[in-house]
Scaffold this motif. Structure first.
Motif, PDB file in Angstrom:
ATOM      1  N   ALA A   1       0.843  -1.195   0.000  1.00  6.83           N
ATOM      2  CA  ALA A   1       0.000   0.000   0.000  1.00  6.83           C
ATOM      3  C   ALA A   1       0.877   1.242   0.000  1.00  6.83           C
ATOM      4  CB  ALA A   1      -0.917   0.002   1.214  1.00  6.83           C
ATOM      5  N   TYR A   2       0.306   2.345  -0.459  1.00  8.97           N
ATOM      6  CA  TYR A   2       0.971   3.642  -0.402  1.00  8.97           C
ATOM      7  C   TYR A   2      -0.006   4.641   0.204  1.00  8.97           C
ATOM      8  CZ  TYR A   2       3.240   7.980  -1.647  1.00  8.97           C
ATOM      9  OH  TYR A   2       3.834   9.222  -1.571  1.00  8.97           O
ATOM     10  N   GLY A   3       0.431   5.361   1.230  1.00  8.29           N
ATOM     11  CA  GLY A   3      -0.393   6.379   1.870  1.00  8.29           C
ATOM     12  C   GLY A   3       0.090   7.764   1.508  1.00  8.29           C
TER      13      GLY A   3
ATOM     14  N   THR B   1      -3.012  -2.517   7.948  1.00  7.74           N
ATOM     15  CA  THR B   1      -1.909  -2.008   7.137  1.00  7.74           C
ATOM     16  C   THR B   1      -0.879  -1.354   8.050  1.00  7.74           C
ATOM     17  OG1 THR B   1      -3.441  -1.535   5.324  1.00  7.74           O
ATOM     18  CG2 THR B   1      -1.257  -0.534   5.191  1.00  7.74           C
TER      19      THR B   1
ATOM     20  N   PHE C   1       2.502   0.875   7.763  1.00  8.00           N
ATOM     21  CA  PHE C   1       3.362   1.660   6.889  1.00  8.00           C
ATOM     22  C   PHE C   1       4.779   1.639   7.441  1.00  8.00           C
ATOM     23  CE2 PHE C   1      -0.889   3.232   6.092  1.00  8.00           C
ATOM     24  CZ  PHE C   1      -0.922   3.238   4.712  1.00  8.00           C
TER      25      PHE C   1
ATOM     26  N   THR D   1      -6.722   4.647  12.952  1.00  6.16           N
ATOM     27  CA  THR D   1      -5.341   4.960  12.563  1.00  6.16           C
ATOM     28  C   THR D   1      -4.549   5.334  13.807  1.00  6.16           C
ATOM     29  OG1 THR D   1      -5.990   5.734  10.370  1.00  6.16           O
ATOM     30  CG2 THR D   1      -3.884   6.514  11.207  1.00  6.16           C
TER      31      THR D   1
ATOM     32  N   GLN E   1      -5.998  10.703   4.375  1.00  9.19           N
ATOM     33  CA  GLN E   1      -5.077  10.280   3.332  1.00  9.19           C
ATOM     34  C   GLN E   1      -5.766   9.337   2.355  1.00  9.19           C
ATOM     35  OE1 GLN E   1      -1.538   8.074   4.247  1.00  9.19           O
ATOM     36  NE2 GLN E   1      -2.565   6.603   5.544  1.00  9.19           N
TER      37      GLN E   1
ATOM     38  N   VAL F   1      -5.234   5.987   0.286  1.00 13.50           N
ATOM     39  CA  VAL F   1      -4.415   4.771   0.346  1.00 13.50           C
ATOM     40  C   VAL F   1      -4.690   3.972  -0.921  1.00 13.50           C
ATOM     41  CG1 VAL F   1      -3.929   2.640   1.601  1.00 13.50           C
ATOM     42  CG2 VAL F   1      -4.504   4.720   2.870  1.00 13.50           C
TER      43      VAL F   1
ATOM     44  N   ALA G   1      -3.678   0.480  -2.857  1.00 12.75           N
ATOM     45  CA  ALA G   1      -3.117  -0.826  -2.516  1.00 12.75           C
ATOM     46  C   ALA G   1      -3.292  -1.805  -3.666  1.00 12.75           C
ATOM     47  CB  ALA G   1      -3.800  -1.373  -1.280  1.00 12.75           C
TER      48      ALA G   1
END
Length: 167
Positions: free
Chosen positions: A32-34, A61, A63, A103, A156, A158, A160
């Motif tokens: 994944a990228y946040g 997830t 990070f 989160t 954010q 996300v 994935a």
């Protein structure tokens, strides 16, 4: 210690669903990228059918830690989504998702030459909205891609992608 307890609880929660799995249940892993943390992460998720075209999808997830200007940032999230399949053909499934998010962010600053340090952490609940797609390649492995927006203080996007194993 709280972090480890929450991670263990999340994995236990996901694992308990896997043991009571039924047809079309999937368990997967993803990258994944946040956009807020601006970093890659790894995660696990699952899908459990509850009605026609509707699945419950818990996930976790983590990070990768980020170190900028001497500040170390750790960020992870637990998600509980409902996936509604608009299209679920043999080779392709497109779904919208909505759900809850927790989160957790912690920062650690250590300025050794001066001797000062700081630690802080915070956890927040938010909402997920997004979409995803499964790509059936004719095996027990299903590649997928997903994008969701986490509506929370410090929101954010996300993005994935990963694989789900059909159980």
């Amino acid at each position: 210690m709280k972090t480890k307890l929450l991670v263990i609880t999340a994995l236990f929660f996901i694992g308990s669903f896997v043991t009571t799995a039924q047809n079309d249940t999937r368990f997967g892993a993803m990258l994944a990228y946040g956009t807020e943390i601006e970093n890659l992460g790894i995660g696990v998720n699952a899908e459990f059918p509850v009605m026609e075209n509707l699945n419950i999808s818990p996930g976790f997830t983590y990070f990768f830690p980020k170190d900028e200007y001497g500040i170390n940032v750790n960020w992870w999230e637990i998600n509980g989504n409902a996936n509604y399949y608009f299209t679920d053909r043999e080779d392709f499934g497109f779904y919208g998702l909505a759900g809850l998010n927790y989160t957790h962010v912690s920062i650690d600053y250590d300025d050794s030459p001066i001797g000062g340090s700081m630690e802080a952490s915070d956890g927040r609940f938010g909402l997920n909205l997004g979409a995803g797609a499964n790509f059936d390649i004719g095996s027990s492995i299903t590649p997928f891609a997903e994008a969701k927006y986490v509506i929370i203080d410090g929101s954010q996007l996300v993005i994935a992608a990963g694989i789900k194993f059909n159980i």
